[in-house]
Design a protein around this motif. Structure first.
Motif, mmCIF file in Angstrom:
data_model
loop_
_atom_site.group_PDB
_atom_site.id
_atom_site.type_symbol
_atom_site.label_atom_id
_atom_site.label_comp_id
_atom_site.label_asym_id
_atom_site.label_seq_id
_atom_site.Cartn_x
_atom_site.Cartn_y
_atom_site.Cartn_z
ATOM 1 N N SER A 34 2.238 -15.873 -4.348
ATOM 2 C CA SER A 34 3.094 -14.905 -3.668
ATOM 3 C C SER A 34 2.906 -13.524 -4.271
ATOM 4 O O SER A 34 3.435 -13.210 -5.342
ATOM 5 C CB SER A 34 4.571 -15.329 -3.791
ATOM 6 O OG SER A 34 4.772 -16.589 -3.180
ATOM 7 N N PHE A 35 2.118 -12.695 -3.588
ATOM 8 C CA PHE A 35 1.909 -11.324 -4.042
ATOM 9 C C PHE A 35 1.414 -10.475 -2.882
ATOM 10 O O PHE A 35 1.018 -10.991 -1.824
ATOM 11 C CB PHE A 35 0.932 -11.250 -5.224
ATOM 12 C CG PHE A 35 -0.487 -11.663 -4.923
ATOM 13 C CD1 PHE A 35 -1.451 -10.719 -4.603
ATOM 14 C CD2 PHE A 35 -0.858 -13.002 -4.981
ATOM 15 C CE1 PHE A 35 -2.762 -11.095 -4.342
ATOM 16 C CE2 PHE A 35 -2.172 -13.378 -4.726
ATOM 17 C CZ PHE A 35 -3.122 -12.426 -4.402
ATOM 18 N N GLY A 36 1.449 -9.180 -3.066
ATOM 19 C CA GLY A 36 0.980 -8.286 -2.022
ATOM 20 C C GLY A 36 0.878 -6.865 -2.536
ATOM 21 O O GLY A 36 1.366 -6.536 -3.624
ATOM 22 N N TYR A 37 0.234 -6.014 -1.739
ATOM 23 C CA TYR A 37 0.100 -4.605 -2.089
ATOM 24 C C TYR A 37 -0.059 -3.782 -0.820
ATOM 25 O O TYR A 37 -0.354 -4.320 0.267
ATOM 26 C CB TYR A 37 -1.072 -4.367 -3.051
ATOM 27 C CG TYR A 37 -2.391 -4.989 -2.664
ATOM 28 C CD1 TYR A 37 -3.185 -4.451 -1.645
ATOM 29 C CD2 TYR A 37 -2.863 -6.120 -3.333
ATOM 30 C CE1 TYR A 37 -4.403 -5.013 -1.305
ATOM 31 C CE2 TYR A 37 -4.088 -6.684 -3.001
ATOM 32 C CZ TYR A 37 -4.855 -6.129 -1.985
ATOM 33 O OH TYR A 37 -6.058 -6.688 -1.648
ATOM 34 N N LEU A 38 0.123 -2.470 -0.962
ATOM 35 C CA LEU A 38 0.047 -1.565 0.184
ATOM 36 C C LEU A 38 -0.366 -0.186 -0.297
ATOM 37 O O LEU A 38 0.079 0.278 -1.352
ATOM 38 C CB LEU A 38 1.404 -1.517 0.897
ATOM 39 C CG LEU A 38 1.550 -0.619 2.123
ATOM 40 C CD1 LEU A 38 2.490 -1.261 3.152
ATOM 41 C CD2 LEU A 38 2.114 0.750 1.732
ATOM 42 N N TRP A 39 -1.241 0.455 0.469
ATOM 43 C CA TRP A 39 -1.623 1.852 0.245
ATOM 44 C C TRP A 39 -1.215 2.655 1.461
ATOM 45 O O TRP A 39 -1.618 2.342 2.590
ATOM 46 C CB TRP A 39 -3.133 1.959 0.032
ATOM 47 C CG TRP A 39 -3.645 3.356 -0.181
ATOM 48 C CD1 TRP A 39 -3.071 4.347 -0.902
ATOM 49 C CD2 TRP A 39 -4.881 3.889 0.325
ATOM 50 N NE1 TRP A 39 -3.857 5.480 -0.890
ATOM 51 C CE2 TRP A 39 -4.985 5.227 -0.145
ATOM 52 C CE3 TRP A 39 -5.909 3.383 1.104
ATOM 53 C CZ2 TRP A 39 -6.066 6.047 0.167
ATOM 54 C CZ3 TRP A 39 -6.991 4.195 1.408
ATOM 55 C CH2 TRP A 39 -7.066 5.513 0.933
#
Length: 356
Positions: A259-264
């Motif tokens: 469970s992980f995520g990122y955003l630019w």
């Protein structure tokens, strides 16, 4: 100047790294820990929010992170049982008003790892603040490879003090004019914008904040221009840490955590820089004061989050308040500031991960 630096040739290698890739099975990361200091004036031996701290040591639930305050805006975070040389640290202020937090130092202490964090007002005066902090150290290559991960710790001259590259290559840094560097991470990522960066200033003596000013992906690796500024918003030669992750969590691993995520956000949301390990789509809302980043189906305690500014000029970004978890959805609140601590709608990177 930034365009010229991007075009300039990089050295083939930096200084001898203290955490260099070696052959053998994957060990990414070897040692890691994260925490959220939820009390800006903690008593001695304070145990911060248990649902927002974890690490790679034995029984972290029973052997928690502790924090001591050393002075106004100055803290030491004690990560147990993961002491060792090398690695990097990141810190992000969690504050509704204009503050930034930076790393002053990190070093082993007995069997543990102590990370020193200092926080500042826009004037450059030290001030108490809550913050997130992360320490991680990696070696080896990815077998089998899943995504990419790398980091650099560089001094003000561009000498690489610590580095890691999951492709087994050697990262490098070249120095531009005051407060500008180019970081080269060969073999990582894709030829288009994909993944996430985090950058943190490292300075024990005065306030400084750093960011990614430009990002140039290529078929042979990732190039990022790092810029740092002092409290007067003048370019400043600080030390700094940079990490890059593609299909991996902010501290290096992948699956676990599941469970992980990122955003630019750069005025839009480029597809491959907007990642959610559940397969859901992250979204961006809010006016920018703060932004609201929604990551469905990944919210699991224990967890952490970080933010880094992107683009030209001396702005900086942090977290407006602690992230929330509702029905499996994590929501991060990112705020950015311009000269004098004025709230601004500005580009940023943000990353979230659970421990599991």
């Amino acid at each position: 100047m930034l365009a010229a630096l991007l075009a300039a040739a990089l050295p083939t290698a930096g200084a001898a790294p203290s955490a260099s890739p070696v052959a053998g099975p994957a060990a990414v990361p070897d040692r890691w820990g994260f925490a959220y200091l939820d009390n800006a004036t903690p008593p001695a031996g304070y145990v911060p929010d248990p649902s927002r701290q974890w690490g790679s040591w034995a029984s972290p639930a029973a052997n928690p992170v502790k924090v001591d305050q050393l002075g106004l805006g100055s803290y030491v975070v004690h990560f147990p049982q993961i002491g060792g040389r090398g690695g990097i640290a990141h810190a992000t202020a969690v504050n509704a008003s204009a503050h930034w937090c930076q790393i002053a130092d990190w070093r082993p202490s007995g069997s543990g790892e102590d990370v020193y964090v200092n926080c500042y007002l826009p004037s450059g005066a030290p001030d108490n603040s809550t913050f997130t902090v992360l320490y991680t150290s990696s070696s080896g290559t990815l077998t089998p490879p899943t995504g990419s991960y790398g980091y650099v710790y560089a001094d003000s001259s561009g000498t690489v003090l610590t580095q890691y590259n999951s492709a087994g290559a050697t990262n490098a840094v070249s120095k531009g004019s005051t407060g500008i560097w180019k970081a080269w991470l060969p073999g990582l990522g894709l030829s288009s914008h994909a993944g996430n960066f985090q950058v943190t200033a490292v300075d024990p003596k005065q306030g400084a904040h750093c960011k990614v000013s430009e990002w140039a992906p290529g078929s042979t690796g990732q190039t990022a221009v790092v810029t740092c500024y002092d409290a007067s918003d003048a370019p400043y030669d600080a030390k700094w840490t940079l990490s890059y992750s593609y299909l991996r969590a902010v501290h290096g691993p992948a699956f676990p955590p599941k469970s992980f995520g990122y955003l630019w956000y750069n005025g839009s949301l480029p597809t491959l820089t907007n990642y959610n390990s559940s397969g859901a789509t992250n979204t961006l809302g809010g006016s920018g004061a703060p932004f609201a980043v929604t990551l469905p189906s990944v919210a699991v305690a224990s967890d952490t989050a970080h933010a880094t500014a992107y683009g030209s000029g001396p702005g900086y970004c942090g977290l407006y308040r602690p992230w929330t978890r509702t029905g499996g959805t994590a929501q991060l609140y990112v705020n950015c500031f311009g000269p004098g601590g004025t709230p601004v709608k500005a580009p940023f990177f943000t990353a979230y991960t659970s421990a599991f």
